[in-house]
Design a protein around this motif. Structure first.
Motif, PDB file in Angstrom:
ATOM      1  N   ALA A  96       0.782  -1.572  -0.210  1.00  0.00           N
ATOM      2  CA  ALA A  96      -0.047   0.174   0.188  1.00  0.00           C
ATOM      3  C   ALA A  96       1.171   1.395  -0.565  1.00  0.00           C
ATOM      4  O   ALA A  96       1.996   0.774   0.224  1.00  0.00           O
ATOM      5  CB  ALA A  96      -1.003  -0.144   1.221  1.00  0.00           C
ATOM      6  N   ARG A 102      -1.378  -5.243   1.966  1.00  0.00           N
ATOM      7  CA  ARG A 102      -2.724  -5.151   2.206  1.00  0.00           C
ATOM      8  C   ARG A 102      -3.155  -6.009   2.332  1.00  0.00           C
ATOM      9  O   ARG A 102      -2.492  -7.189   2.004  1.00  0.00           O
ATOM     10  CB  ARG A 102      -3.298  -4.312   0.717  1.00  0.00           C
ATOM     11  CG  ARG A 102      -2.671  -3.287   0.050  1.00  0.00           C
ATOM     12  CD  ARG A 102      -3.558  -3.243  -1.498  1.00  0.00           C
ATOM     13  NE  ARG A 102      -3.311  -2.130  -2.187  1.00  0.00           N
ATOM     14  CZ  ARG A 102      -2.285  -1.315  -2.898  1.00  0.00           C
ATOM     15  NH1 ARG A 102      -1.434  -2.079  -3.289  1.00  0.00           N
ATOM     16  NH2 ARG A 102      -2.024  -0.397  -3.423  1.00  0.00           N
ATOM     17  N   ALA A 106      -8.921  -5.967   1.931  1.00  0.00           N
ATOM     18  CA  ALA A 106      -8.980  -4.962   0.667  1.00  0.00           C
ATOM     19  C   ALA A 106      -7.994  -5.142  -0.338  1.00  0.00           C
ATOM     20  O   ALA A 106      -7.552  -4.038  -1.302  1.00  0.00           O
ATOM     21  CB  ALA A 106      -8.333  -4.035   1.636  1.00  0.00           C
ATOM     22  N   MET A 107      -7.603  -6.409  -0.855  1.00  0.00           N
ATOM     23  CA  MET A 107      -6.316  -6.451  -2.109  1.00  0.00           C
ATOM     24  C   MET A 107      -7.188  -6.491  -3.449  1.00  0.00           C
ATOM     25  O   MET A 107      -7.940  -7.405  -3.806  1.00  0.00           O
ATOM     26  CB  MET A 107      -5.664  -7.571  -1.573  1.00  0.00           C
ATOM     27  CG  MET A 107      -4.846  -8.112  -2.644  1.00  0.00           C
ATOM     28  SD  MET A 107      -3.961  -9.934  -2.418  1.00  0.00           S
ATOM     29  CE  MET A 107      -2.950  -9.226  -0.629  1.00  0.00           C
TER      30      MET A 107
END
Length: 254
Positions: A96, A102, A106-107
């Motif tokens: 990030a 990440r 949230a990837m």
């Protein structure tokens, strides 16, 4: 001619960092070296090796690109039939913007796929392409550069990196069983925290925290990893097959 001089070594991700260190060490051992990398600076790295008196060539290649990997025989030319050592080192570790990995939640799927394509599928494509010349000579060494992230829970690299590096170890074991009868060994080197441009991209404080967990009291160097690779590439390692050497100063002890 020494045995190493007739065993061309291909090092992917050879433009800088661990790959460059491996290329130099194998060249010092007498191997002609081919450095393959998507980074254009790979030509400069090969030129420095050549200027130091080592036979070296550069190939600009994305290991995840089927067509580019399939073109390796043409790219190596008269060196192709002399291929003896293959080091699958090319890899990426996206973070990030704050330098932290990440979390899976949230990837982006695109990022996941790209890491597996480069870090795992790339090693599969390169290894598969190189099997014929190794089999033809009845001798070969394939070395996978995996990671401590594949040996224990990853706290710096993302899940995609850890998954791909774990996959490399499984691929190595499968290949070791398939190719051992042909005189080809397949092993892994699992670096811990190594001082490289990739490591410098981590979040503030990460390297200091890692340093405190390393019993030998320092970060590793590309040369540390290269020494392990040079051993696995040698005749002295002929009975090591399907193994993983941990090069982390004791930060991971299985």
């Amino acid at each position: 001619m020494s045995a190493a001089a007739d065993r061309v070594a291909l090092v992917t991700g050879g433009a800088r960092g661990i790959g460059e260190g491996i290329a130099w060490r194998l060249a010092e051992a007498g191997h002609p070296v081919v450095l393959a990398d998507v980074l254009p600076q790979v030509a400069e790295t090969a030129a420095r090796l050549a200027a130091a008196g080592h036979p070296a060539r550069a190939v600009t290649m994305d290991v995840s690109n089927d067509a580019q990997v399939a073109a390796l025989p043409r790219a190596l030319g008269d060196w192709w039939e002399r291929l003896g050592v293959v080091v699958n080192n090319a890899g990426i570790s996206p973070k990030a913007p704050d330098g932290l990995p990440r979390p899976v939640a949230a990837m982006p799927a695109e990022e996941w796929r790209r890491v597996l394509e480069v870090n795992l599928t790339g090693a599969f494509l390169v290894s598969r392409a190189c099997i014929p010349p190794l089999r033809a000579r009845g001798w070969g060494r394939i070395v996978m550069i995996t990671s401590q992230a594949a040996r224990t829970r990853a706290t710096i690299a993302g899940a995609h990196y850890a998954a791909a590096k774990s996959g490399l170890m499984g691929l190595a074991r499968s290949l070791a069983g398939e190719l051992g009868p042909d005189g080809i060994t397949v092993n892994c080197v699992a670096p811990g925290r190594i001082a490289t441009p990739m490591a410098e991209g981590a979040a503030a404080g990460v390297n200091d925290r890692m340093l405190r967990a390393i019993p030998v009291g320092r970060l590793g160097t590309p040369r540390d990893v290269a020494e392990a690779v040079a051993f696995l590439a040698s005749d002295g390692a002929s009975y090591l097959n399907g193994a993983t050497l941990d090069v982390g100063g004791g930060s991971f002890m299985p």
